[in-house]
Every structure is written in structure tokens, then in C-alpha cells.
Design a protein around this motif. Structure first.
Motif, PDB file in Angstrom:
ATOM      1  N   VAL B 235       0.841  -1.200   0.000  1.00  0.00           N
ATOM      2  CA  VAL B 235       0.000   0.000   0.000  1.00  0.00           C
ATOM      3  C   VAL B 235       0.878   1.253   0.000  1.00  0.00           C
ATOM      4  N   LEU B 236       1.882   1.273   0.870  1.00  0.00           N
ATOM      5  CA  LEU B 236       2.769   2.437   0.933  1.00  0.00           C
ATOM      6  C   LEU B 236       3.483   2.648  -0.394  1.00  0.00           C
ATOM      7  N   LEU B 237       4.012   1.558  -0.952  1.00  0.00           N
ATOM      8  CA  LEU B 237       4.723   1.661  -2.237  1.00  0.00           C
ATOM      9  C   LEU B 237       3.810   2.223  -3.311  1.00  0.00           C
ATOM     10  N   VAL B 238       2.578   1.690  -3.359  1.00  0.00           N
ATOM     11  CA  VAL B 238       1.669   2.107  -4.428  1.00  0.00           C
ATOM     12  C   VAL B 238       1.232   3.564  -4.219  1.00  0.00           C
ATOM     13  N   ILE B 239       1.068   3.981  -2.961  1.00  0.00           N
ATOM     14  CA  ILE B 239       0.713   5.384  -2.704  1.00  0.00           C
ATOM     15  C   ILE B 239       1.817   6.299  -3.240  1.00  0.00           C
ATOM     16  N   ILE B 240       3.062   5.989  -2.860  1.00  0.00           N
ATOM     17  CA  ILE B 240       4.173   6.822  -3.312  1.00  0.00           C
ATOM     18  C   ILE B 240       4.252   6.786  -4.837  1.00  0.00           C
ATOM     19  N   ALA B 241       4.134   5.579  -5.403  1.00  0.00           N
ATOM     20  CA  ALA B 241       4.213   5.429  -6.857  1.00  0.00           C
ATOM     21  C   ALA B 241       3.119   6.239  -7.537  1.00  0.00           C
ATOM     22  N   THR B 242       1.924   6.249  -6.954  1.00  0.00           N
ATOM     23  CA  THR B 242       0.816   6.992  -7.555  1.00  0.00           C
ATOM     24  C   THR B 242       1.148   8.477  -7.610  1.00  0.00           C
ATOM     25  N   TYR B 243       1.674   9.001  -6.504  1.00  0.00           N
ATOM     26  CA  TYR B 243       2.047  10.421  -6.505  1.00  0.00           C
ATOM     27  C   TYR B 243       3.117  10.688  -7.559  1.00  0.00           C
ATOM     28  N   LEU B 244       4.129   9.831  -7.610  1.00  0.00           N
ATOM     29  CA  LEU B 244       5.213  10.045  -8.574  1.00  0.00           C
ATOM     30  C   LEU B 244       4.701   9.970 -10.003  1.00  0.00           C
ATOM     31  N   LEU B 245       3.853   8.959 -10.258  1.00  0.00           N
ATOM     32  CA  LEU B 245       3.384   8.775 -11.634  1.00  0.00           C
ATOM     33  C   LEU B 245       2.469   9.914 -12.061  1.00  0.00           C
ATOM     34  N   PHE B 246       1.616  10.356 -11.144  1.00  0.00           N
ATOM     35  CA  PHE B 246       0.724  11.451 -11.527  1.00  0.00           C
ATOM     36  C   PHE B 246       1.505  12.739 -11.749  1.00  0.00           C
ATOM     37  N   THR B 247       2.572  12.949 -10.965  1.00  0.00           N
ATOM     38  CA  THR B 247       3.315  14.188 -11.146  1.00  0.00           C
ATOM     39  C   THR B 247       4.254  14.102 -12.339  1.00  0.00           C
TER      40      THR B 247
END
Lengths: 255, 687
Positions: B235-247
Motif C-alpha cells: 500500500v505504501l509503495l503504491v501510494i508513493i508510486a501513484t504520486y510520482l506517476l501522476f506528477t
């Protein structure tokens, strides 16, 4: 041959509840010949912006008609107005109105892309020489926030010219420029005019107007005076405009 | 004098900015409320008594940190939105003679006022709402005599301190911006051209890598014991990844599109692609927040709804017969016979006729399984630890008798049944006794799945009686030296007798009567031959049905509740986005019309962009939901949910319902967007 003919143009604004009637344009008649560089002068509130809006088909007159290349603009259906503007008119604004999401090159390409008739190679063939002529070839890949005001305005001129419009409309094009950029922009406008581009420009600056081939004075919604350059030099025209302006301020009639 | 001036200014500012302040205050209150409720649920003693309550709380405690991270990002984001709108105001103050230190003091005072007020209101509402909803739910389940939800005293300071820190940080961030900028820049902050978003390939790649890692954890999760910590890691990895990918990821993708000139220089795409590049940059944080919130709601709802629907199945697995009795210790066959007849008598006294009765003996231990060495070793820790497995051993002859299957097992042979956990290898050892797996059983037949409270994994082994005695002796010897564990829950490591039979449908009261009638005489009898006393476990499906309903209902309640609050936050963010998009687009709308786009074309171009902006998070949330399927189903298996197709269907339906809700919110708020754009358009049209 008149490229633009304006006959008895009238524009009346009524306030929302029909209370006050404001006559922005009372009775405007004039025409612009092919290859002319016409400046319209007037104070703020004189009706020149209303006039320009109507010429740009962004606003409809209350009465009267505008003919572009003998075709009445009032007859163009709403749906084709955008395409009409794109194909026949070029615009230059006081505050440039470049889109900050596009590079200078893409801003210039915008009308061509919207027309949807050219490949990107053909667009490049048009943009490059135009940019050379206007002295912005070096900044084509920069973004509007990265270039100076003068460069922005020359880019806006390039955008206005790229589709080969019949008429270039300019609204206080030097209003946001310093004097050096103003001079260079006016030279650019004179150049393109010499190459046959018809220009109609609205301004309240005498110096700017003195670069035109003809100056129309507008006050209280009427054209009340005009000056032809004839073979006057810029400086002489400047003086003539000054005199006319002074007479206007004194409220006297001009011979 | 000076302080009162600061306070005065702060109050005046707050009043003047109430239009833009109100949504911010609401999102503060909302965030405090959600976090408060998370902390309440994670720490309340009320859940201790519930089956699986500690597991839920352990998860909630970790979820609390995720929530806090989310709160920080979300409030930073909404606050920066607020500050951007107010920069002009600060510039004006500065020019009119307020020093930056004054502005700092005013800003801090404002933050303090807003922080204290919203945190107090948020905590109050959180306390009220959690208790109210808990009561409503208990009433719906008819369990009125249960205690009210207790709020652990530490909840208040935890929440207060957390949000104090967040508000200090956001205020410092605003002050930093005021200090860095010249007054003229502040004045013109709203009008300054935005830098073109550069594609940061490194961060985009990092985002992809992290998302791959997180997804990988989910896809490859087979080890149920580690699924909860793994789940949170993912969950933590995907949250961080989501922020990175969206930005970064989106900007990178768009700049690729721009490089492909044949694709880019086309009427329908030109303005869309260039516009999206800016839009994504601006809204990346908000959109990834929407995406993460949506995913949380979806996973939670899908899992708990599945559990609730599947509870009858789970019940059947734990109750092969209606009534399940266990007595401890029972050593000899005579004792077993006596107890069996006492049980039958007790049932008859309550007017019941026991049918399909089976009985078998078993011994259970908490052992630590080492997968590499394939060994089960005794432990002094209690049963409440994730790496401890419950191992139940059944003598082969009892197994044969109970199930009707002949089971000729030699010493050193076993039938292994892994209820929850890894498949056991061909050969393994229990407390040093080597065993060969003759048969890995898929089904327990008529024997109930291990009845002990389980956190980690659970195994049932059928083996020769000699082996059981050897193992018991070794474990006894090993645990004898050294002090006993006092914290953990210990199970009696003496042989127990299990008796199961059908009673037909009973009311919970009848089931209680049966249990009382059976228990009392049997316990008296066991005490007569065993000084150490007796333990018994007596369960009836009718009672568990009510309990299970309460537990899964409780889980569903937690999920529906958090889901509702998340959705509220979601609506707020979407509304925010629509309004800010609207203001951003006003000028663009006008320019595009002047350079020759028809109003219709402009509207279409902007609509495509806005739609992409809003539906990207929804699509991404669907992807996350699909990716989480494997690991979530592992966790659900621990809660006795094994019907994967039902879970998949529930997840799909949840997603569809959510998508419809999302679209409704979108269309509702889109109205305010068009109003803003139109109002601006009408004004900007004339030049």
C-alpha cells in the motif's frame, strides 16, 4: 479596391433592465483599401474597442453592415464564424494573448493546426520564413514566459499572419511595450504592410498612429476626422496628428 | 497592544477570506474527523473482546499512519491552494507598510485560530459520530446490552499533536513563500506565467519501479502469515508510486506525444495535449489523492462486503456439526466413553436428539514453523503473534473412526492438512520428530477446521498415537525449564476429546441451555479424576452465527464508515478541482476563440481535458483494485473467506457502483465549472 467596407454602423448597449441606453457607435462609415495601413485613434470610451469587436465578428452591430472583400459579415452563419475569422482575419492584442501552454512555435502554428489542412512539415515551411522576417527565429522553441514583451508581440504578429489573412486587426499592439520594442514592432508592421498586408490598428498613441498611411479619429461613436499620409514623413504626420488632436481637445472643428 | 493588533488583523483576514477559507476549514475538520475515528478504532478497548478484534486493530494502527501521511499531503495541498489565492493580499500588506515579520505573525495567528477551531470541531464530531454510528449499528444487530464504544484517553492528545504539527508545517510553508518573494511578485503571483513542466524521466521511472514492486508484492503473495505486513508495504509503495506517476509519469507521456509531430499537430489533439501537460502538473497531487482515496474505499468495501456475504460459508467450515464440544484432559477410552454418554444425556435433558455424532481426541500446540528447515519448534510465546502456528494433532485411529476413512498410518507418517498457511513439504519435523507426508489433505471431511483463535497459520496433522506421545513428551521437556510465558494465551497441551453432533435449528437461548446442561456434569466428572481441573469449549452454530454477524457486521461498519468519510473528502477535492480548473480556463477560453476556434471547439477541447483529468484517477483506482486482488484475498482467507469468485464479483460490482457515484459527483460539480468559465468568457470576449 476596398477590402473592408463599413456602412452606417450603429451599436447600442442597453443596461440589463433596459434602463440606460448607451450609444457606443452612432454612425460609422468608412472603408479600407487593399494594402492600406489604417490607424483608428480615439480616447478611452470613444467606441474604438466596440468597433474593433464588430469588425472581428466577436460582436454584432445594432444596425449597419460590415463587408469583408464585398461579403457581408452579417450573413455568415454562427457556426462558420470561427472558421471565417481563422481564414480571413488576424489578431494582435495589447497583452499578446499567447497561450502559455504552447511554445512560441506552437502558438504560431495554432491557426494552421486548427484549420486542419496542413501537415506539420508544411507548417514548418510557413513558420520558419515568417519567423526569420519578424526576427524571432531564435526563440521559436521557447515558451512565452521566457521571452521579452517585444518578442511576445512579434510572435503574436506571426501568429496573426501565418494563415495569410486578408486583414490584420491590431488593438493597441504597443500598449504593453517599452519604446524600443514599440519602434521595432512598428517597423515590422510597416514592413508587412509594404509587402501588401492590409492592417487596421486601433491606438491612442500619436507616435504609433504616425506610422500608418491613414489615420481616422473617432469620438463619441463617430468618425469625425481623417488624415491621409500622402507623401508626408513619419515626423510630419506626427505633427499633423498632434494638431488635429489638439483641436479635438479644444473642442473645435478641424478643417 | 501589538499582539491585539495581530489578532485583530488575523480575525479580519479570516472573515474577509471566508469564501475560500470555508472549504479549507471543512477539509481540515473532515481530515481531523477521519483520523480521529481511525485512532479511536485502533486503540479502543471495546474491540479487544471481539473475535479477530486485535487483528483488525493491528491493521488499523498501521492504517492510522497511512491516514496521517494522507492528511499531511492533503492539507498541504489545500492550504497551498488557499495561499496562492491570497498572495496578492500579502503583497498589498507588504506594500502598505506591514513588515514580513508582521505578516508572519498574522499568518501564524490565523493558522493557530483555524487549527484550534477545526481540530476541536473535528475531534468533537469524530467522537460523536463514532459513538453514534456504533450505537446505531448495535441496535440494528439487536445487541443493545453491549457496552458503548470507549474512546481511549490517548486518542485526544494523539490527534491534537498530529494536527498541531501539520498546521505548523503548512503555516511555515506559507511564510517561506512570503519571505522568498518580493512584494511585486506577490502582487502579480496570480498572473505570472507558469514554467513549462519538464518531464522528469528519472522520477517517472522510479514511479513505475515502485508501482511494479508494490504490484509484485501483491501478485506473488502466497504466504498468508506475512500478508498483512506485506499488504501495508505494498500500500505504501503504491501510494508513493501513484504520486510520482501522476506528477512525472503523465508529463513524460505527454511530452512523448508532443515529440511525435504527426500525432501532435492535429486539430483535435494539439490544444488537448499541450493543455494536459500543464493541467497534470497543477493537479497531480489532488488527482493522486483522489486516486488513493478511491482505491482505499474500493478495497475496503469489496473485502468487507464479501466477508459479510460469505459469512454463512465461513460458518459451515467451522461447524461440520451444529454443536462442537471439547473437553480437556481426557486420557483413557473409558473416560471418553463416559463423557460421550454424559453429553448425550445432557442433550436429551434439553429435549434434543443428537444426530450424526462423531468424537475424536486431539492435542494442540502453538509452534513456530521454519519454512526453510521445515521444522515446527516449541515456543514460550503465547498464541498472539503472527509467526506462531497452531498445530492440532489427531491420532490416526480417532481420525478413521470419526471420518469413516481407514487410515493405516505407521509411526513417522502423517496426513497433513494446512487450514491457513503454507503447503507442508513431503518431509518435516515436529519438535524433532521426523514425519513423512503420506497425503496432503484438501478437505477436513467431517472434522472442523482448527477451532482455536488463530492469528498466524494453522495446521492439522493426523498421525500415529506413538508419535503424538513422543512429541508431547519432547515439548513438555523443552517448555519445562525456563519461566512460563505470562502474557500470551496458552492452550492446554494435554489430550482433549472433541464431540460433535447435529441438533437441528436452535434459537441462541436453546443453544445456551444445551451448553449448560452438557458442560456442568462433564466438568464435575473430569475434576473427579484430574486435580489440575478441567477446561471445556462448547460452541453452537446458532451462537456463532450471531457473533459472526456482529463481527463481520462490525468490519462492514468500519468500512462503510471510513468509506463514507473518504467519499466526503473525495467530493470536496473534486469540487475544489472543478472550481480551480474553471478559473484557470477562463482566459484560455477567450484567447482560443480569438485565434479562430469556435466556442464549440473550445468547449470540446476543454471538456476532453477535464474529463481526462477526472477519469484518470478512476481508471488508476480500478487498476490498483485489480492488482490488490491476490493479496487481499490472502488476507480474507485468514478470515475464512475462500470463495474467490464471489470476492471478484463483489469487487467488480463495488467498482461499478463507485464509478457511477463518481460520475454523478463529476456532473454535479461540472456545472460550477462551466458557470465560472462562461462568466469569464463573456467578460473576456470583448477586448
Amino acid at each position: 479596391m476596398a477590402i473592408l467596407t463599413v456602412n452606417n454602423l450603429k451599436k447600442v448597449y442597453t443596461t440589463r433592465f433596459g434602463g440606460n441606453r448607451v450609444e457606443a457607435l452612432q454612425d460609422i462609415t468608412f472603408s479600407v483599401e487593399q494594402g492600406e495601413f489604417v490607424a483608428i485613434m480615439g480616447e478611452s470610451g470613444s467606441g474604438k474597442t466596440t468597433l474593433l469587436n464588430i469588425l472581428a465578428a466577436l460582436d454584432a452591430p445594432t444596425s449597419g453592415e460590415v463587408l469583408l472583400d464585398k461579403e457581408p459579415m452579417g450573413n455568415i452563419p454562427e457556426k462558420q464564424l470561427a472558421a471565417f475569422r481563422r481564414d480571413n482575419l488576424g489578431f494582435v492584442f495589447q497583452d499578446f494573448n499567447l497561450l502559455d501552454t504552447f511554445s512560441i512555435r506552437d502558438n504560431i502554428c495554432l491557426p494552421l493546426v486548427l484549420a486542419g489542412k496542413m501537415s506539420h512539415q508544411e507548417m514548418a515551411l510557413r513558420v520558419e520564413p515568417l519567423a526569420q522576417k519578424l526576427g524571432i527565429a531564435a526563440i521559436l522553441d521557447k515558451y512565452p514566459y521566457e521571452v521579452s514583451g517585444g518578442e511576445k508581440q512579434r510572435s503574436a504578429v506571426a501568429r496573426a499572419l501565418v494563415a495569410g489573412p486578408k486583414l490584420l486587426l491590431a488593438d493597441e499592439p504597443t500598449g504593453a511595450l517599452d519604446s524600443k520594442s514599440t519602434d521595432s514592432l512598428l517597423r515590422v508592421l510597416e514592413d508587412v504592410n509594404r509587402q501588401g498586408q492590409t492592417i487596421l490598428m486601433v491606438t491612442h498613441s500619436i507616435r504609433v498612429a504616425s506610422h500608418a498611411t491613414r489615420v481616422l479619429f473617432i469620438r463619441d461613436g463617430r468618425i469625425f476626422h481623417q488624415i491621409y499620409r500622402g507623401d508626408k514623413k513619419d515626423r510630419d504626420l506626427y505633427q499633423t496628428i498632434m494638431d488635429a488632436q489638439g483641436a479635438v481637445l479644444n473642442g473645435g472643428a478641424v478643417q | 497592544m501589538k499582539r491585539s493588533f495581530t489578532l485583530d488583523m488575523a480575525l479580519k483576514n479570516l472573515r474577509r477570506n471566508r469564501r475560500s477559507l470555508l472549504p479549507y476549514a471543512l477539509s481540515c475538520i473532515g481530515t481531523v474527523m477521519v483520523f480521529f475515528i481511525m485512532v479511536v478504532l485502533a486503540n479502543t478497548t471495546t474491540l479487544h473482546g471481539v473475535y479477530g478484534g486485535r487483528t483488525i486493530q493491528r491493521t488499523l494502527q498501521l492504517g492510522m499512519w497511512v491516514m496521517l501521511l494522507f492528511a499531511v499531503i492533503f492539507l498541504f495541498y489545500t492550504h497551498s491552494f488557499l495561499i496562492r489565492q491570497r498572495k496578492k493580499e500579502f503583497g498589498l500588506f507588504n506594500i502598505l507598510g506591514l513588515e514580513k515579520s508582521h505578516i508572519t505573525r498574522i499568518l501564524l495567528t490565523e493558522s493557530f485560530l483555524v487549527g484550534v477551531l477545526t481540530t476541536a470541531i473535528g475531534m468533537g464530531l469524530g467522537a460523536l459520530l463514532s459513538r453514534l454510528l456504533y450505537l446505531v449499528q448495535l441496535n440494528m444487530l439487536g445487541a443493545v446490552d453491549k457496552p458503548a464504544l470507549s474512546i481511549h484517553p490517548s486518542t485526544w492528545p494523539i490527534v491534537a499533536i498530529a494536527f498541531f504539527c501539520i498546521h505548523v508545517l503548512t503555516a511555515l510553508n506559507a511564510i517561506r513563500q512570503v519571505y522568498q518573494a518580493r512584494p511585486v511578485q506577490l502582487l502579480r503571483a496570480g498572473k505570472m506565467g507558469e514554467r513549462v513542466p519538464k518531464a522528469n524521466w528519472l522520477i517517472a521511472a522510479l514511479g513505475f519501479a515502485l508501482m511494479g514492486w508494490g504490484y509484485g508484492i501483491s501478485f506473488t503473495a502466497v504466504d498468508v502469515m506475512n500478508s498483512i505486513p506485506d499488504f501495508l508495504k505494498a500500500v505504501l509503495l503504491v501510494i508513493i508510486a501513484t504520486y510520482l506517476l501522476f506528477t512525472s509519469g503523465t508529463v513524460a507521456a505527454l511530452s512523448l506525444m508532443q515529440k511525435n509531430k504527426n500525432f501532435y499537430y492535429r486539430p483535435g489533439r494539439f490544444t488537448v495535449v499541450a493543455g494536459m501537460r500543464y493541467r497534470m502538473k497543477r493537479h497531480a497531487v489532488g488527482l493522486s489523492s483522489i486516486c488513493i482515496l478511491s482505491t482505499m474505499v474500493l478495497v475496503m468495501m469489496a473485502a468487507t462486503v464479501s466477508l459479510f456475504i460469505g459469512r454463512e460459508n465461513a460458518l459451515k467450515e467451522r461447524f461440520p456439526r451444529d454443536a462442537v464440544f471439547s473437553f480437556n484432559p481426557v486420557n483413557s477410552v473409558e473416560e471418553a466413553n463416559t463423557i460421550e454418554s454424559m453429553v448425550i444425556n445432557g442433550a436429551k435433558q434439553t429435549g434434543l436428539d443428537p444426530a450424526r455424532l462423531i468424537r475424536y481426541r486431539s492435542v494442540s500446540y502453538y509452534l513456530v514453523y521454519d519454512q526453510k528447515a521445515a521444522t515446527f519448534a516449541p515456543t514460550k510465546d503465547g498464541g498472539w503473534s503472527a509467526d506462531v502456528s497452531t498445530v492440532e494433532m489427531i491420532p490416526a485411529e480417532d481420525y478413521a473412526l470419526a471420518t469413516g476413512q481407514t487410515a493405516p498410518l505407521e509411526p513417522g507418517q502423517t496426513y497433513a492438512f494446512s487450514i491457513i498457511g503454507n503447503t507442508l513439504p513431503k518431509q518435516f519435523s515436529v519438535a524433532g520428530v521426523m514425519l513423512d507426508t503420506i497425503n496432503a489433505l484438501e478437505e477436513m471431511g467431517d472434522l472442523p477446521a482448527n477451532l482455536l483463535p488463530v492469528l498466524g497459520s494453522s495446521y492439522t496433522l493426523v498421525m500415529h498415537e506413538q508419535d503424538i506421545q513422543r512429541i508431547a513428551a519432547r515439548i513438555g521437556a523443552e517448555l519445562a525449564d525456563g519461566e512460563e510465558d505470562t502474557v500470551g494465551y496458552r492452550i492446554p497441551d494435554t489430550p482433549q476429546l472433541n464431540i460433535l453432533f447435529d441438533t437441528g435449528r436452535l434459537a441462541p437461548e436453546q443453544a445456551e441451555a444445551l451448553i449448560n446442561a452438557v458442560n456442568a456434569p462433564v466438568i464435575n466428572y473430569i475434576i473427579s479424576y484430574n486435580q489440575g481441573g478441567a477446561t471445556s469449549s462448547a460452541r453452537h452454530i446458532a451462537i456463532d452465527q450471531v457473533e459472526l454477524r456482529a463481527v463481520y457486521g462490525g468490519l462492514l461498519f468500519v468500512a462503510v464508515f471510513l468509506g463514507t468519510v473518504f467519499l466526503m473528502a473525495l467530493v470536496l477535492i473534486i469540487y475544489y478541482k472543478q472550481v480551480s480548473e474553471g478559473y484557470e480556463d477562463q482566459a484560455r477560453y477567450a484567447i482560443m476563440q480569438q485565434v479562430g476556434m469556435s466556442a464549440q471547439e473550445v468547449r470540446r477541447s476543454i471538456r476532453i481535458q477535464v474529463l481526462m483529468v477526472f477519469f484518470l484517477p478512476l481508471a488508476m483506482a480500478g487498476l490498483h483494485l485489480a492488482a490488490s486482488f491476490n493479496i487481499t484475498s490472502q488476507i480474507l482467507r485468514m478470515l475464512n473467506l475462500t470463495n474467490l469468485s464471489q470476492f471478484a464479483l463483489t469487487a467488480l460490482i463495488t467498482y461499478l457502483v463507485f464509478a457511477v457515484f463518481y460520475m454523478l459527483v463529476y456532473w454535479k460539480t461540472a456545472g460550477s465549472y462551466y458557470r465560472i468559465v462562461k462568466a469569464g468568457g463573456a467578460r473576456e470576449r470583448s477586448f
